[in-house]
Motif scaffolding. Sequence first.
Motif, PDB file in Angstrom:
ATOM      1  N   PHE A 243      44.786   0.530 -70.270  1.00  0.00           N
ATOM      2  CA  PHE A 243      46.032   0.860 -69.453  1.00  0.00           C
ATOM      3  C   PHE A 243      46.097   2.307 -69.715  1.00  0.00           C
ATOM      4  O   PHE A 243      46.669   3.039 -68.834  1.00  0.00           O
ATOM      5  CB  PHE A 243      47.090   0.253 -70.011  1.00  0.00           C
ATOM      6  CG  PHE A 243      46.972  -1.352 -69.568  1.00  0.00           C
ATOM      7  CD1 PHE A 243      47.229  -1.639 -68.298  1.00  0.00           C
ATOM      8  CD2 PHE A 243      46.780  -2.405 -70.526  1.00  0.00           C
ATOM      9  CE1 PHE A 243      47.169  -2.817 -67.973  1.00  0.00           C
ATOM     10  CE2 PHE A 243      46.792  -3.472 -70.151  1.00  0.00           C
ATOM     11  CZ  PHE A 243      46.761  -4.113 -68.763  1.00  0.00           C
ATOM     12  N   ASP A 244      45.544   3.060 -70.855  1.00  0.00           N
ATOM     13  CA  ASP A 244      45.862   4.317 -70.906  1.00  0.00           C
ATOM     14  C   ASP A 244      45.069   5.000 -69.745  1.00  0.00           C
ATOM     15  O   ASP A 244      45.602   6.075 -69.377  1.00  0.00           O
ATOM     16  CB  ASP A 244      45.186   4.751 -72.343  1.00  0.00           C
ATOM     17  CG  ASP A 244      46.099   4.521 -73.419  1.00  0.00           C
ATOM     18  OD1 ASP A 244      47.361   4.335 -73.258  1.00  0.00           O
ATOM     19  OD2 ASP A 244      45.591   4.344 -74.826  1.00  0.00           O
ATOM     20  N   ALA A 245      43.542   4.553 -69.673  1.00  0.00           N
ATOM     21  CA  ALA A 245      42.885   5.168 -68.583  1.00  0.00           C
ATOM     22  C   ALA A 245      43.529   4.967 -67.095  1.00  0.00           C
ATOM     23  O   ALA A 245      43.210   5.757 -66.373  1.00  0.00           O
ATOM     24  CB  ALA A 245      41.536   4.776 -68.398  1.00  0.00           C
ATOM     25  N   ALA A 246      44.109   3.894 -66.960  1.00  0.00           N
ATOM     26  CA  ALA A 246      44.873   3.810 -65.737  1.00  0.00           C
ATOM     27  C   ALA A 246      46.085   4.619 -65.547  1.00  0.00           C
ATOM     28  O   ALA A 246      46.129   5.154 -64.492  1.00  0.00           O
ATOM     29  CB  ALA A 246      45.223   1.917 -65.859  1.00  0.00           C
ATOM     30  N   ARG A 247      46.745   4.768 -66.539  1.00  0.00           N
ATOM     31  CA  ARG A 247      47.930   5.733 -66.317  1.00  0.00           C
ATOM     32  C   ARG A 247      47.228   7.282 -66.239  1.00  0.00           C
ATOM     33  O   ARG A 247      47.976   7.887 -65.365  1.00  0.00           O
ATOM     34  CB  ARG A 247      48.719   5.725 -67.722  1.00  0.00           C
ATOM     35  CG  ARG A 247      49.901   4.646 -67.576  1.00  0.00           C
ATOM     36  CD  ARG A 247      50.591   4.564 -69.056  1.00  0.00           C
ATOM     37  NE  ARG A 247      50.195   4.667 -70.237  1.00  0.00           N
ATOM     38  CZ  ARG A 247      49.841   3.561 -70.868  1.00  0.00           C
ATOM     39  NH1 ARG A 247      50.147   2.391 -70.262  1.00  0.00           N
ATOM     40  NH2 ARG A 247      49.174   3.505 -72.037  1.00  0.00           N
ATOM     41  N   ALA A 248      46.376   7.802 -66.838  1.00  0.00           N
ATOM     42  CA  ALA A 248      45.778   8.808 -66.764  1.00  0.00           C
ATOM     43  C   ALA A 248      45.228   9.077 -65.181  1.00  0.00           C
ATOM     44  O   ALA A 248      45.293   9.950 -64.694  1.00  0.00           O
ATOM     45  CB  ALA A 248      44.646   9.084 -67.692  1.00  0.00           C
TER      46      ALA A 248
ATOM     47  N   ALA B 208      56.039   2.737 -64.272  1.00  0.00           N
ATOM     48  CA  ALA B 208      55.863   1.273 -64.704  1.00  0.00           C
ATOM     49  C   ALA B 208      54.764   0.756 -65.698  1.00  0.00           C
ATOM     50  O   ALA B 208      54.864  -0.008 -66.284  1.00  0.00           O
ATOM     51  CB  ALA B 208      55.670   0.659 -63.007  1.00  0.00           C
ATOM     52  N   LEU B 209      53.656   1.567 -65.534  1.00  0.00           N
ATOM     53  CA  LEU B 209      52.504   1.450 -66.441  1.00  0.00           C
ATOM     54  C   LEU B 209      52.888   1.583 -67.820  1.00  0.00           C
ATOM     55  O   LEU B 209      52.363   1.199 -68.942  1.00  0.00           O
ATOM     56  CB  LEU B 209      51.158   2.194 -65.872  1.00  0.00           C
ATOM     57  CG  LEU B 209      50.448   1.552 -64.933  1.00  0.00           C
ATOM     58  CD1 LEU B 209      49.384   2.268 -64.199  1.00  0.00           C
ATOM     59  CD2 LEU B 209      49.823   0.268 -65.624  1.00  0.00           C
ATOM     60  N   LYS B 210      53.786   2.667 -67.833  1.00  0.00           N
ATOM     61  CA  LYS B 210      54.459   3.353 -69.250  1.00  0.00           C
ATOM     62  C   LYS B 210      55.127   2.350 -69.934  1.00  0.00           C
ATOM     63  O   LYS B 210      55.038   1.945 -71.107  1.00  0.00           O
ATOM     64  CB  LYS B 210      55.166   4.536 -69.199  1.00  0.00           C
ATOM     65  CG  LYS B 210      54.144   5.761 -69.207  1.00  0.00           C
ATOM     66  CD  LYS B 210      55.124   7.029 -68.895  1.00  0.00           C
ATOM     67  CE  LYS B 210      54.298   8.263 -68.596  1.00  0.00           C
ATOM     68  NZ  LYS B 210      55.103   9.563 -68.396  1.00  0.00           N
ATOM     69  N   ALA B 211      56.015   1.874 -69.142  1.00  0.00           N
ATOM     70  CA  ALA B 211      56.912   0.557 -69.577  1.00  0.00           C
ATOM     71  C   ALA B 211      56.471  -0.802 -69.873  1.00  0.00           C
ATOM     72  O   ALA B 211      56.550  -1.347 -70.782  1.00  0.00           O
ATOM     73  CB  ALA B 211      57.958   0.261 -68.634  1.00  0.00           C
ATOM     74  N   GLU B 212      55.075  -1.099 -69.211  1.00  0.00           N
ATOM     75  CA  GLU B 212      54.445  -2.295 -69.379  1.00  0.00           C
ATOM     76  C   GLU B 212      52.987  -2.200 -69.172  1.00  0.00           C
ATOM     77  O   GLU B 212      52.612  -1.383 -68.104  1.00  0.00           O
ATOM     78  CB  GLU B 212      54.984  -3.474 -68.491  1.00  0.00           C
ATOM     79  CG  GLU B 212      56.440  -3.797 -68.751  1.00  0.00           C
ATOM     80  CD  GLU B 212      56.745  -5.051 -67.534  1.00  0.00           C
ATOM     81  OE1 GLU B 212      55.828  -5.776 -67.480  1.00  0.00           O
ATOM     82  OE2 GLU B 212      57.952  -5.171 -67.311  1.00  0.00           O
ATOM     83  N   ASN B 213      52.219  -2.506 -69.994  1.00  0.00           N
ATOM     84  CA  ASN B 213      50.648  -2.675 -69.811  1.00  0.00           C
ATOM     85  C   ASN B 213      50.362  -3.610 -68.882  1.00  0.00           C
ATOM     86  O   ASN B 213      49.730  -4.661 -69.263  1.00  0.00           O
ATOM     87  CB  ASN B 213      50.036  -2.595 -71.035  1.00  0.00           C
ATOM     88  CG  ASN B 213      50.198  -1.742 -71.984  1.00  0.00           C
ATOM     89  OD1 ASN B 213      50.378  -0.495 -71.447  1.00  0.00           O
ATOM     90  ND2 ASN B 213      50.011  -1.688 -73.207  1.00  0.00           N
TER      91      ASN B 213
END
Length: 183
Positions: free
Chosen positions: A51-56, A83-88
């Motif tokens: 999810f870190d890579a998805a957010r990036a 939304a990705l920060k709030a939930e993975n």
Amino acid sequence: MTQTLTLIDLEFGISQLSGNRALLLTLLNKFSDEYRQTDDKLQQLCASDDFDAARAHIHTLKGVAGNLGLRALHVACKEQEDALKAENTLPENYDTFIAVLNDTLGAISLLDDNPDATAPSGDADTAVAKAALLSALKANEFVPEAQLQEWLTSIFSDEAERNIISEFIDELDYQSAIDRIEG
């Protein structure tokens, strides 16, 4: 979406590049090539719990979209990033985000298909207005009257044609409006 946002703000994008329209079109095409596989990439990253890579990826997409004047995509990216920060997990409105991305890529391809797009004429603006209006109609979105008239004026010089399409839209007969615009 309560307000229809511009897919491509050519005026803003050109101003970001000191008036160099040809450079903007080159960058938009590179953007399209770079982010065409975003849905597959994000699905893969989330499936592997990265999810870190998805957010990036979404954060970078948001920045590039903002700098190039891709207004609707910029806003959609912000919503996805938050939304990705709030939930993975992929947000509930992920499909809407992908639709905005695809509409934006479609509008860019219309600019690319236009042989006169590098000219300062309104041809490129017409293609963007047409793509934006068709996108809004296909999504059954409300289009404020001022925005509708701006798009129709950009697309059609014939007032009678604008009135026919406006009437279809007023009657919520979006398919007839779409057929007329595409015809």
